[in-house]
Design an enzyme around this catalytic site. Structure first.
Site, PDB file in Angstrom:
ATOM      1  N   THR A  45       0.823  -1.214   0.000  1.00  0.00           N
ATOM      2  CA  THR A  45       0.000   0.000   0.000  1.00  0.00           C
ATOM      3  C   THR A  45       0.860   1.268   0.000  1.00  0.00           C
ATOM      4  OG1 THR A  45      -1.677  -1.254   1.185  1.00  0.00           O
ATOM      5  CG2 THR A  45      -1.924   1.120   1.186  1.00  0.00           C
ATOM      6  N   HIS A  54      -2.399  14.868   3.849  1.00  0.00           N
ATOM      7  CA  HIS A  54      -3.718  15.495   3.968  1.00  0.00           C
ATOM      8  C   HIS A  54      -3.772  16.510   5.111  1.00  0.00           C
ATOM      9  CE1 HIS A  54      -5.840  12.865   1.142  1.00  0.00           C
ATOM     10  NE2 HIS A  54      -5.037  11.901   1.562  1.00  0.00           N
ATOM     11  N   ARG A 316      -6.193  -0.159  -0.446  1.00  0.00           N
ATOM     12  CA  ARG A 316      -6.281   0.517   0.845  1.00  0.00           C
ATOM     13  C   ARG A 316      -6.801  -0.493   1.858  1.00  0.00           C
ATOM     14  NH1 ARG A 316      -9.036   2.848  -3.729  1.00  0.00           N
ATOM     15  NH2 ARG A 316     -10.085   4.687  -2.958  1.00  0.00           N
TER      16      ARG A 316
END
Lengths: 498, 428, 123
Positions: A45, A54, A316
């Site tokens: 991942t 973010h 994910r």
């Protein structure tokens, strides 16, 4: 058990969470083992995602995910400086198309404020068109979160792991966790395909497989990771590029298909979101491509499948934490805990997006939990937080290149013509603290073979270099590990057949 | 950084680069540098060990390395200096080239004229967006060719080849020669994309099945290719449900087209034709930026190396003249456009006065196969300037028509020339 | 053009030029009757192809002391088609020593055909 097999902490899983935790723990007087079942760290991942740091306006206020995301975001500047990986912070944009999407920006803005996200503002359509000339002309406004950033996620993982190794952490790749070793309700070690290891603490940082690991620890039997596959399309930067990180307004189930620039200057489109059962399914599909391009066109109408130079798919580790509504993805919270039922076990589960962003805060939080549980930490006197980046030819000035080639002529030979990666860089990675032993390992570390020709020219050169440096036959050089070899036999050797 | 000066710098030593270096030297370029990224000159010809080269120029059927050897020798005799194992990193509009190598480190080259001869690269799996997993064992035909013929390694034992391009078919034979099994060649179009000769001698001779209007639906295998799922397509490239078939194999080769390699040209600011992915050129092979010339497959993909050599000779001569101030740039140049059934025409601009020096060829590719006799026509509006009849025209083979001195009068007032290929009336 | 392996047993594709005509063949001993030909070259091609098919053969042989491990080689003239695999088997066992000049004979008389095998390049 022999001394080499006794540890204070064993971390299961060499993704960004495990590697970052190893790096943060490495500052203390602890004997740490990091195990990874794949042939390389960060190759699942952590190697296939959107690469975004973010700001933290997505997560549900009050959730652990919101808290750790917002706490981690400002840590990345220092991390990138200490660990020497690519990171830039120019903010990200949630773009509203048409008047009807405007209210969603206010909702995100409000949520961001509740989560404590700094530096968010609404930019009007005209400003947005100026900042991103390729944007859909129907743009109505955008939420600009100035703390958004992009990084090289694999680079960050390797850098953290190398720094951990430099500070004494033992890393074993191709080492698969099989089961725990128990003493009553106390976990005292792990069984692996390479034998048993004992430890005072065992950390579950197994990402996609974190559910299976915690079930073996006897907790959260109802918790299940449902891999959510996202397909991505990388565009040739010479053909088409955007300047920014652009999100659509989120739907109820996902952050949506985005159009984003990367630290390498290529634009990436994706991901779509498809729940699957197979944790090894990283296939690209025709449907996925259509979905991604259709989604991306909503933000940037000009994106064209013909400009694609690479495709990939990432999984994910989406968890359906039992306390939350099943099926509603964005409500899934992180699990970071020392469960009461088991002693000596630190459980990281459901670390889905923004798991990359949150990794350093997850590490600190886990350490705090260990302190609460009575662990006493002593700082190493000689802990070195710095992991200098190795030279990357394409980022150097001509004068720097000249100096480098003078010291080591192999930096003068460009092997990858699209990305200008030199023989010197490849060799440096093969002999680095966490040696790159496969083509993909070199590709992810140097970015060779990622350009327009996708390795068409460099592949024969790199297999030759790998064989020479590792002193193995070229027929044993592989893409990702033993079974994925490139070459069958010498042309003139038919193994007895005519 | 050390700077060396030269009259003409040539980037790339494949057939286009070698020919232009020789011609530039013969036309008065005193200092000439030929820069090659590989360890030896010759380019992709060195791995094209099959015959079929030189039939036009030498009237001989030579293998690629022998064809290259001829020009390498000629270049050496002409006194061409070569910088081998040297990668050009940058070129600026003022003709300053930055290159790097193990032996010379960083090197600046200041030229008076530059010839771009970087050739092509192969279209990749991502560019044709083949779905499925991403195991080892998916290679472009050219990469496999390099391994088998030059490096000395077989990449697999059971192959499927996607694309009926020449390299794909030639590799099918080559792999068979070395003991591998080629299960199938697939072509998405309803017609062959390479030459008929290669179909007969590379596939038919060895009973290798070719399926037209078929493509790969899915690549299967996590570590190494285990199989491919094929599917038939209709005339609009839409998959036909129910036609899927799984073929076990360990290697998938892609022969799905070539793209002129023009990243350096773009750096200079040279305008590229979206149809060819190569620079706009006039009949001197000068690009949109003065003093920059382009030769060979970097301009458009040729069908025969002989034509690459001819183009290189022209580009070399032009560059040498430019470097000595003898190539005038204020001559009137007429745009040449593609008309009916024509994909693109080279050159894009015609210097009318140069017709005095001899016939100039217009080279084109047609958009679809025309199996009846056709007329190749050059028009100024509705006025026919030149015409040529051919028994057929196919996308896999370049079509040419010459303009001569006698056409000068007719075209000197033309605003543009249009080239078309139409079916000859009355033919079946 | 149809290349979907749908040739009838008595048809061959002419490669005397790139057009690729389908020639109908009738054979009677040494007599070959060709119909549907596009031109005279086709008749000649078909006759040779039926009576004595030959191909240029290009492959590699092992070389020691060269810049690469393999030296490309080719037959000096078209080689009998039926014996190509035998020739390849022979060349697979052949090893030469650098330096080699382009055009140099690697085999003088391959399998008694009188046809030489030549080096395709200097090495």
């Amino acid at each position: 058990m022999n001394r080499d097999r006794k540890f204070d902490v064993i971390i299961i899983g060499g993704g960004i969470s495990g590697c970052m935790l190893a790096r943060f723990l490495s500052r203390y007087e602890l004997k740490i083992l990091l195990i990874e079942k794949e042939s390389d760290i960060g190759s699942v991942t952590s190697a296939a995602n959107t690469a975004i740091i973010h700001p933290g306006y997505d997560a549900i206020p009050g959730s652990l995910k919101a808290k750790l995301n917002v706490a981690a975001n400002p840590m990345w500047d220092q991390l990138a400086a200490e660990l020497g990986f690519a990171f830039t912070r120019h903010g990200d944009y949630v773009v509203a198309i048409g008047e009807e999407e405007l209210p969603k920006l206010d909702i995100l803005m409000e949520r961001g404020k509740q989560n404590g996200v700094p530096g968010m503002r609404i930019v009007d359509e005209e400003t947005m068109r100026k900042r991103e000339p390729n944007i859909n002309p129907a743009v109505s406004a955008a939420l600009w979160a100035t703390s958004g950033g992009i990084c090289d996620p694999f680079g960050a993982t390797v850098a953290a792991a190398e720094n951990a190794v430099a500070n004494g952490v033992i890393l074993l790749r191709k080492t698969a966790f099989l089961d725990f070793i128990w003493q009553g309700k106390h976990i005292i070690g792990v069984k692996t395909n390479r034998g048993d290891f004992s430890s005072r603490w065992v950390v579950n940082a197994a990402g996609l497989f974190s559910d299976e690991v915690m079930h073996l620890a006897g907790i959260h039997q109802e918790f299940k990771i449902t891999p959510r596959k996202g397909e991505y399309f990388v565009l040739d930067r010479n053909q088409f590029a955007v300047n920014n990180v652009l999100f659509p307004v989120p739907s109820d189930i996902s952050k949506g298909i985005m159009v984003t620039t990367t630290v390498h200057g290529n634009t990436i489109l994706g991901p779509n979101a498809k729940n699957i059962n197979d944790k090894d399914d990283k296939e690209n599909t025709k449907e996925g491509m259509n979905e991604v391009f259709e989604g991306a066109k909503k933000l940037v109408p000009e994106v064209n499948p013909r400009h694609t130079i690479a495709t990939f798919a990432g999984l994910r580790a989406a968890g359906n934490a039992a306390c939350l509504t099943p099926g509603v993805d964005y409500q899934h919270d992180f699990i970071v805990e020392i469960p009461e039922e088991v002693e000596g076990f630190i459980n990281l589960g459901g670390i889905e997006s923004p798991g990359l962003t949150a990794a350093p805060a997850v590490a600190e939080y886990a350490i705090a939990l260990m302190k609460e549980a009575g662990e006493i930490f002593h700082e190493k006197k000689d802990w070195n937080p710095m992991r200098p980046a190795r030279p990357q030819f394409r980022h150097l000035s001509h004068a720097e290149r000249e100096e480098l080639i003078k010291k080591d002529a192999r930096y003068g030979r460009v092997v990858c013509r699209c990305e200008n990666v030199t023989e010197g860089e490849i060799i440096a990675e093969i002999h680095s603290p966490i040696p790159a032993l496969t083509y993909d390992a070199i590709k992810r570390r140097t970015w060779l073979g990622t350009g327009r020709c996708q390795g068409g020219f460099d592949l024969p050169r790199v297999t030759e270099i790998l064989a020479r440096e590792l002193e193995i036959p070229q027929t044993e050089v592989s893409k990702k590990n033993g079974a994925s070899t490139f070459l069958l036999r010498p042309t003139k050797d038919t193994g007895g057949e005519a | 950084m050390k700077t060396v000066f030269c009259d003409v710098a040539v980037i790339g030593s494949g057939p286009g680069g070698l020919a232009s270096a020789i011609a530039a030297k013969q036309n008065g370029a005193k200092e000439l540098l030929l820069i090659e990224r590989d360890r030896e000159p010759g380019g992709i010809l060195l791995q094209c060990i099959h015959n079929g080269f030189g039939v036009e120029i030498f009237k001989q059927d030579l293998p690629g390395p022998a064809y290259a050897q001829h020009f390498i020798r000629e270049a050496q005799q002409a006194g061409v200096s070569m910088l081998l194992d040297t990668m050009v990193l940058e070129i600026s509009k003022d003709k300053r080239i930055i290159a790097s190598s193990k032996t010379n480190g960083m090197l600046a080259i200041q030229a008076k004229a530059v010839i771009l001869a970087m050739g092509c690269r192969e279209r990749t799996r991502a560019q044709v967006r083949l779905p499925g997993s991403r195991p080892a064992g998916v290679y472009t035909a050219g990469t496999a060719q390099r391994w088998v013929n030059v490096e000395g390694f077989m990449p697999g034992k059971k192959f499927v080849i996607l694309g009926s391009g020449d390299i794909g078919m030639i590799m099918a034979r080559r792999l068979t020669f070395e003991g591998a099994k080629v299960e199938r060649v697939l072509e998405i179009m309803p017609y062959l994309s390479g030459l008929m000769r290669n179909y007969v001698q590379c596939l038919q001779d060895f009973d290798i099945p070719l399926q037209m209007q078929h493509t790969i639906k899915r690549i299967i295998g996590n570590e190494r290719v285990e199989a491919v799922e094929t599917v038939a397509v209709d005339d609009h490239w839409s998959e036909i449900p129910g036609s899927e078939e799984t073929i076990e194999c360990d290697t998938l080769l892609l022969s799905v087209g070539l793209i002129p390699e023009n990243e350096l040209s773009q750096q200079v600011g040279i305008q590229l034709d979206p149809l060819t992915a190569g620079p706009f050129v006039d009949n001197h092979f000068q690009t949109s930026v003065e003093g920059f010339f382009a030769a060979g497959n970097v301009v458009h993909v040729y069908d025969l190396v002989d034509w690459v050599t001819s183009a290189g000779l022209q580009a070399g001569e032009s560059a040498a003249r430019y470097a000595s101030g003898k190539l005038c740039c204020d001559e009137k140049e007429i745009p040449v456009r593609h008309g009916q059934n024509v994909h693109h025409v080279i050159p894009h601009f015609l210097d009318i006065n140069s017709l005095k020096d001899g016939e100039k060829q217009l080279q084109m590719r047609v958009t679809k196969p025309l199996e009846q006799p056709v007329k190749v026509q050059v028009l100024d509006g509705t006025e026919l300037i030149a015409s040529r009849t051919l028994p057929y025209a196919r996308p896999g083979e370049m079509v040419t028509i010459g303009l001569k001195e006698k056409h000068m009068e007719q075209i000197k007032n033309a605003t543009q020339l249009v080239v078309q290929v139409i079916e000859k009336e009355g033919s079946k | 053009m149809n290349t979907q392996n749908d040739l009838k047993p008595d048809q061959i594709i002419c490669v005397a030029c790139p057009k690729g005509c389908r020639l109908n063949i009738q054979q009677d001993g040494d007599q070959v009757l060709v119909t549907n030909e596009g031109c005279k070259r086709g008749v000649e091609y078909a006759r040779r192809e039926i009576l004595d098919p030959r191909r240029m053969v290009a492959t590699t042989v092992r070389i020691s002391g060269g810049i690469h491990p393999l030296l490309p080689v080719y037959t000096a003239e078209p080689f009998p088609k039926a014996r190509i695999m035998d020739l390849l088997a022979l060349l697979r066992k052949t090893q030469v020593q650098s330096p080699i000049q382009e055009g140099q004979s690697i085999l003088q008389d391959a399998l008694g055909t009188g046809i030489a095998v030549l080096a395709s390049r200097d090495m």
